[in-house]
Design a protein around this motif. Structure first.
Motif, short mmCIF file in Angstrom:
data_model
loop_
_atom_site.label_atom_id
_atom_site.label_comp_id
_atom_site.label_asym_id
_atom_site.label_seq_id
_atom_site.Cartn_x
_atom_site.Cartn_y
_atom_site.Cartn_z
N TYR A 160 0.83 -1.21 0.00
CA TYR A 160 0.00 0.00 0.00
C TYR A 160 0.86 1.26 0.00
O TYR A 160 0.66 2.17 -0.81
CB TYR A 160 -0.95 0.02 1.21
CG TYR A 160 -1.67 1.35 1.31
CD1 TYR A 160 -2.75 1.64 0.48
CD2 TYR A 160 -1.22 2.35 2.18
CE1 TYR A 160 -3.37 2.88 0.51
CE2 TYR A 160 -1.84 3.60 2.23
CZ TYR A 160 -2.92 3.85 1.39
OH TYR A 160 -3.53 5.09 1.41
N PHE A 161 1.83 1.32 0.90
CA PHE A 161 2.63 2.54 1.00
C PHE A 161 3.57 2.68 -0.20
O PHE A 161 3.81 3.80 -0.68
CB PHE A 161 3.38 2.60 2.34
CG PHE A 161 2.47 2.94 3.49
CD1 PHE A 161 1.92 4.21 3.59
CD2 PHE A 161 2.11 1.98 4.43
CE1 PHE A 161 1.05 4.53 4.63
CE2 PHE A 161 1.25 2.29 5.47
CZ PHE A 161 0.71 3.57 5.58
N ASP B 275 1.04 8.95 3.57
CA ASP B 275 1.73 9.29 4.79
C ASP B 275 1.18 8.46 5.95
O ASP B 275 -0.02 8.48 6.21
CB ASP B 275 1.49 10.80 5.04
CG ASP B 275 2.15 11.28 6.33
OD1 ASP B 275 2.94 10.52 6.92
OD2 ASP B 275 1.83 12.42 6.73
N ILE B 276 2.04 7.72 6.63
CA ILE B 276 1.59 6.90 7.76
C ILE B 276 0.86 7.76 8.78
O ILE B 276 -0.17 7.36 9.32
CB ILE B 276 2.79 6.20 8.44
CG1 ILE B 276 3.39 5.15 7.49
CG2 ILE B 276 2.37 5.52 9.76
CD1 ILE B 276 4.71 4.57 7.98
N ASP B 277 1.37 8.97 9.03
CA ASP B 277 0.79 9.82 10.07
C ASP B 277 -0.59 10.36 9.71
O ASP B 277 -1.28 10.92 10.55
CB ASP B 277 1.73 10.99 10.40
CG ASP B 277 3.02 10.47 11.03
OD1 ASP B 277 2.97 9.43 11.72
OD2 ASP B 277 4.08 11.07 10.80
N SER B 278 -0.99 10.21 8.43
CA SER B 278 -2.35 10.64 8.07
C SER B 278 -3.39 9.65 8.59
O SER B 278 -4.59 9.95 8.61
CB SER B 278 -2.47 10.79 6.55
OG SER B 278 -2.44 9.52 5.91
N TYR C 20 9.07 1.44 7.35
CA TYR C 20 7.79 2.02 7.77
C TYR C 20 7.59 1.81 9.27
O TYR C 20 7.47 0.69 9.74
CB TYR C 20 6.64 1.37 6.99
CG TYR C 20 6.72 1.60 5.49
CD1 TYR C 20 6.49 2.87 4.96
CD2 TYR C 20 7.02 0.55 4.62
CE1 TYR C 20 6.56 3.09 3.58
CE2 TYR C 20 7.09 0.77 3.24
CZ TYR C 20 6.86 2.03 2.73
OH TYR C 20 6.93 2.25 1.38
N ASP C 21 7.53 2.89 10.01
CA ASP C 21 7.31 2.81 11.45
C ASP C 21 5.83 3.05 11.75
O ASP C 21 5.35 4.17 11.68
CB ASP C 21 8.18 3.85 12.17
CG ASP C 21 7.95 3.83 13.67
OD1 ASP C 21 7.16 2.98 14.15
OD2 ASP C 21 8.56 4.66 14.38
N VAL D 15 -8.67 5.22 8.48
CA VAL D 15 -8.34 3.89 9.01
C VAL D 15 -7.90 2.96 7.88
O VAL D 15 -8.47 3.01 6.79
CB VAL D 15 -9.60 3.28 9.71
CG1 VAL D 15 -9.37 1.82 10.07
CG2 VAL D 15 -9.97 4.09 10.94
N MET D 16 -6.91 2.11 8.16
CA MET D 16 -6.63 0.98 7.29
C MET D 16 -6.98 -0.29 8.06
O MET D 16 -6.41 -0.55 9.12
CB MET D 16 -5.14 0.96 6.90
CG MET D 16 -4.82 -0.17 5.91
SD MET D 16 -3.03 -0.44 5.64
CE MET D 16 -2.50 1.13 5.00
#
Lengths: 336, 336
Positions: free
Chosen positions: A218-219, A225-228, A254-255, A305-306
């Protein structure tokens, strides 16, 4: 490349399928857990008034679909498709529920990944212009799953600390082409990943690499952006699998630690409830998503959400034939 | 109503998904039947070089998908989704094949209706703009199905004359947004129908009402002309179920007798091959469609076909719990 594709495994829906309502039903043990206030119905007994656990589970599926549709402005006869499945051989609980519901039915099997699989297909059906109203649903039941996949319950077999506890639960999402609610924006469909784990009492480590593969896809595909995200929720990796996921995906760059949760970890109080490494089963992410996560989205306490339901695709036959556990994870991205 | 809907159960695809290539593999017995010249590969032994029948079946699925893609201008890595399933618990043969094929995978279960179920979802994915290349596939295997659903083969159990013979076979369709070949035009998705039949050695009568319901829904929804079809093919009603279908649907006002065939009737020479009421299993309509029917469409010997794979959704557990056999049938309309 097809117009809705974002990359190798991800698609971008263009017509904003909306989750207009959901339903969730869980068993008595789940109804004593930390998320008890979020479920629509808590059963008093595991049989739900039926003569077998399988038919108890089937009644749960039937009732949760009726409940979810009942909360919308539609009636069951307006549902064009039910996309659903469960853990039982021949999808027994879903097949018999679909018989009673009398709507066109696509049966799906992705083990515990089935909730995000059914949501993926249901939202593609709506986004593709084939329907204005589709229901996605799945279920699992401790008593039916344990006796099918492991041992007779009467044996009182001791469970290793790595084992997970199959959730008695079900959830349904009503997905529509219009209306109010959180929208399904993107879908990343998983590949079958098998790193050679053979212990069916330790499924988290078998499934974690599949979740890593799908989340990374996905990323990689979207550069999002993970933070989104407010939450990135795996289905049922449990305590051991969840740690492996965070560790492995960190190594991929990816953290996720600030947004990660696992439905199997959240649904029980593991020390008090003796559920060892966590909850599992299709009904785990189904009830936690359609109960807890959806309600938080609806109230706008969270907005993006994912959901990554995770499935271990082994069969008792493949286990007897000394095979490892193939696993899969599907991601659905939902936003207000 | 959503823009691609024609009625209660039928949709009209608008972007002409094309079946650009197919593959079919059958076992030795099917390779001695009347359709032997149409199959791409006939196995010399039921194990296909593997150590168990289940892994023999899994290898069939893997190889037929590679074969079907190999006949197109694409390579496996360009396939966006595999939509597939089989009769085994936890879709064992398909799950392990998908592991080896390393492409995004949606597992589906519709018992012997799985070929038209997977084609329905695959063509909706293409028509909806989510992919240019999807594979739909299913399989069954006499030895794996018999021992799972009925008795150990070593028992040499006598088969009543109403019984059907599970086909050892597999078929795959490569469905694309562009290219040459027969096009998937319409899809009618079935409901679960259960008329109370309980004899698992007589599945034709259990499934025939589901096929009647779906075929009637198609003609009710579309007002299409029966005579415009060259073939209306059910999956595996067999000799007894096929007669019931023609009789029941005639009473609904639709006379199919001039265009009707059943894949389970055509695949064997029942008197010589001792297959009683006919072939059955997901692999029956899968191999007959992707072998025989597709090749006749490609050569324009026929131009319009309805494939109605038919599935009996009972589980050995539901049978032990004295339940009747819920059934389902999905129709896919294919035209040159």
């Amino acid at each position: 490349m097809a117009k809705k594709r974002l990359g190798n495994q991800t698609i971008q829906l263009q017509n904003n399928p909306v989750i207009i309502s959901t339903g969730s039903i869980v068993g008595p043990k789940e109804g004593e857990g930390p998320l008890k206030d979020y479920f629509d119905m808590i059963l008093k007994d595991d049989l739900f008034g039926e003569e077998s656990w399988e038919f108890g589970e089937s009644k749960m599926v039937r009732e949760v679909i009726k409940m979810a549709v009942g909360k919308s402005d539609y009636v069951l006869n307006q549902v064009d498709y039910i996309v659903a499945g469960d853990l039982l051989n021949q999808l027994m609980s879903t097949s018999f529920a679909a018989r009673d519901l009398k709507r066109p039915f696509f049966g799906v099997y992705g083990a515990c990944s089935t909730m995000s699989e059914s949501m993926s297909l249901a939202s593609m059906i709506v986004d593709g212009g084939f329907s204005d109203l589709v229901v996605a649903a799945t279920s699992s039941h401790f008593c039916t799953a344990e006796r099918q996949f492991r041992y007779p319950l009467e044996l009182g077999n001791q469970r290793p600390m790595t084992a997970q506890w199959t959730v008695t639960g079900t959830g349904a999402s009503v997905i529509s082409s219009k209306g109010e609610g959180p929208k399904i924006k993107r879908i990343t469909t998983g590949k079958v990943i098998d790193k050679g784990i053979t212990d069916v009492n330790n499924m988290g480590p078998a499934m974690a690499p599949a979740a890593v593969d799908t989340i990374k896809a996905y990323f990689d595909d979207t550069k999002d952006d993970i933070d989104s995200f407010d939450i990135i929720a795996t289905g049922d990796l449990g305590i051991i699998g969840g740690e492996i996921l965070l560790d492995f995906i960190n190594k991929e760059g990816y953290d996720l630690s600030s947004v990660y949760m696992d439905c199997g970890i959240e649904i029980f109080d593991h020390k008090k409830q003796d559920t060892h490494s966590g909850g599992s089963g299709c009904g785990c992410s189904a009830s936690v998503f359609n109960g807890y996560i959806y309600k938080k989205l609806k109230k706008k306490e969270i907005n993006k959400v994912m959901l990554v339901s995770t499935g271990a695709l082994m069969s008792p036959t493949s286990t007897l034939q000394k095979q490892s556990i193939p696993s899969i994870a599907h991601a659905v991205i939902i936003e207000n």
